[in-house]
Design an enzyme around this catalytic site. Structure first.
Site, PDB file in Angstrom:
ATOM      1  CG  ASP A   1       5.697 -39.349  37.678  1.00  0.00           C
ATOM      2  OD1 ASP A   1       5.230 -38.213  37.875  1.00  0.00           O
ATOM      3  OD2 ASP A   1       6.901 -39.554  37.422  1.00  0.00           O
TER       4      ASP A   1
ATOM      5  CG  HIS B   1     -20.360 -28.040  36.750  1.00  0.00           C
ATOM      6  ND1 HIS B   1     -19.213 -28.333  37.453  1.00  0.00           N
ATOM      7  CD2 HIS B   1     -20.210 -28.620  35.540  1.00  0.00           C
ATOM      8  CE1 HIS B   1     -18.405 -29.045  36.691  1.00  0.00           C
ATOM      9  NE2 HIS B   1     -18.987 -29.240  35.524  1.00  0.00           N
TER      10      HIS B   1
ATOM     11  CD  GLU C   1     -13.147 -30.940  37.202  1.00  0.00           C
ATOM     12  OE1 GLU C   1     -14.010 -30.834  36.313  1.00  0.00           O
ATOM     13  OE2 GLU C   1     -11.957 -31.222  36.975  1.00  0.00           O
TER      14      GLU C   1
END
Length: 405
Positions: free
Chosen positions: A305, A400, A101
């Site tokens: 995990d 972004h 990301e």
């Protein structure tokens, strides 16, 4: 590709061998190469990148994965350093984050910078305990109540049975729940520096045998979903699972304005309307902006995990505009982490844990896993503050765009 890998692939395609039987025919590297050859022939895929991995194939095949075929690589960045004063972690830390990301590491890095400029964050693990909750069948609610009472009266015997299977884990409590002709016993263990799911399961199986020997209850499943593992669950939000950890910081107003181009009051309003009211309206168990982003990235980097990001995202973010300052906190109710065993033994994951200074068993036992939990909590706090500030200043989409993401 080695000739023997090609020959083994021929045998698989001819039906003489199954993919999982390759491990009985050769070493793990060659078996993986043979599986890649089968995939290339049958799917026309190029698997060269899958075959370029750094971990020891034999170790991975023995401990981490079945039908080993290769390795999946992710970009890894670091955020920080971030200053932290915790019960187990203390100092400045670089946060390793594996992610695809774009802008995530930059976002967390900006939050870390503000936290450090404010003198650092505080963090504390307030509760520990990996849980497993088997479900038993009984005749009716009367018998169920009797079994629940027996469990309450015989915690020491259950602990002796459970702890006979492990040299590290300790049973700390057993909580019974009766639903009709079902009895659930939620066992909680202190698993020290291990995440402890396997330890808890094996120990609970032994304790369940004692329940069957001493009561009319019959075990149906060693996991009855009241644990609750790898699923959103209110019980984890309330009672915790793994480690319950909170991080907080007070950032002076001038630091907020300089670094985020907004005010404490605006960030508080964004948090209240988004994370609290918006989450409540949505029926969300997570009252936060994107804690899962940081949890997932650090989990992948450090060998946790990955499926337990579900519980790790069970977080509440609070923000208050105080006298000339911003107070912010993140509470992660069920963060399941370990610094020994499982994926923490893989080479890149070992190195990431070394960057944090928490690889292996802690002194005292459990201290390294506590420290890792505190560091992740501060990373999540950094991410929350920055995203809320970006929303409050209306800079989210611009950030972004600036990074080309």
């Amino acid at each position: 590709m080695p000739d023997d890998a090609s020959d083994l692939a021929d045998r698989v395609q001819a039906g003489d061998l199954r993919l999982y039987e390759l491990d009985d025919e050769t070493d793990a590297d060659t078996a993986a190469a043979a599986r890649r050859a089968v995939l290339e022939r049958e799917t026309d895929a190029d698997t060269d990148a899958l075959g370029a991995f750094a971990f020891d194939a034999d170790q991975a095949a023995d401990t981490a994965v079945e039908n080993l075929t290769g390795g999946a690589q992710l970009p890894l960045g670091v955020a920080g350093p971030v200053a932290l004063s915790g019960g187990a972690a203390d100092g400045e830390y670089y946060l390793p984050m594996a992610t695809t990301e774009g802008a995530l590491v930059a976002s967390v890095n900006r939050g870390c910078s503000a936290i450090t400029a404010a003198g650092g964050a505080n963090a504390r693990v307030t509760k520990t305990g990996m849980t497993r909750a088997p479900v038993f069948r009984v005749a009716d609610v009367t018998e169920g109540a009797e079994v629940a009472q027996w469990a309450d009266d015989n915690t020491d015997a259950l602990a002796a049975a459970a702890e006979s299977t492990t040299s590290h884990g300790e049973l700390t409590d057993v909580t019974p729940y009766v639903v009709g002709d079902n009895v659930y016993l939620r066992f909680r263990y202190d698993t020290k520096d291990a995440m402890g799911m396997n330890m808890a399961t094996i120990a609970t199986e032994a304790a369940s045998e004692l329940v069957e020997d001493e009561t009319p209850a019959e075990l149906v499943a060693v996991s009855g979903n009241l644990c609750t593992d790898k699923k959103p669950a209110a019980i984890n939000a309330v009672e915790g699972r793994g480690r319950t950890v909170t991080a907080d910081v007070t950032i002076p107003q001038d630091v907020v304005e300089e670094r985020f181009d907004t005010t404490p009051a605006a960030i508080e309003e964004a948090n209240t309307r988004k994370n609290l009211i918006g989450s409540a309206k949505a029926g969300s168990l997570g009252f936060n902006a994107h804690a899962a982003n940081v949890v997932a990235a650090v989990f992948l980097a450090t060998g946790q995990d990955a499926a337990q990001v579900v519980e790790g995202a069970n977080a509440i973010t609070t923000v208050e505009a105080r006298d000339d300052a911003l107070y912010a906190s993140v509470n992660l109710a069920s963060l399941e982490v370990g610094t020994v065993g499982g994926g923490t033994t893989l080479p890149t994951q070992r190195e990431a844990l070394d960057v944090l200074g928490v690889r292996g068993g802690g002194d005292p036992a459990g201290a390294n896993a506590d420290a890792l939990a505190e560091i992740i909590a501060v990373g999540a706090l950094a991410g929350e503050i920055n995203l809320l500030a970006a929303l409050a200043s209306r800079r989210l989409s611009a950030a972004h765009a600036d990074l080309g993401r």
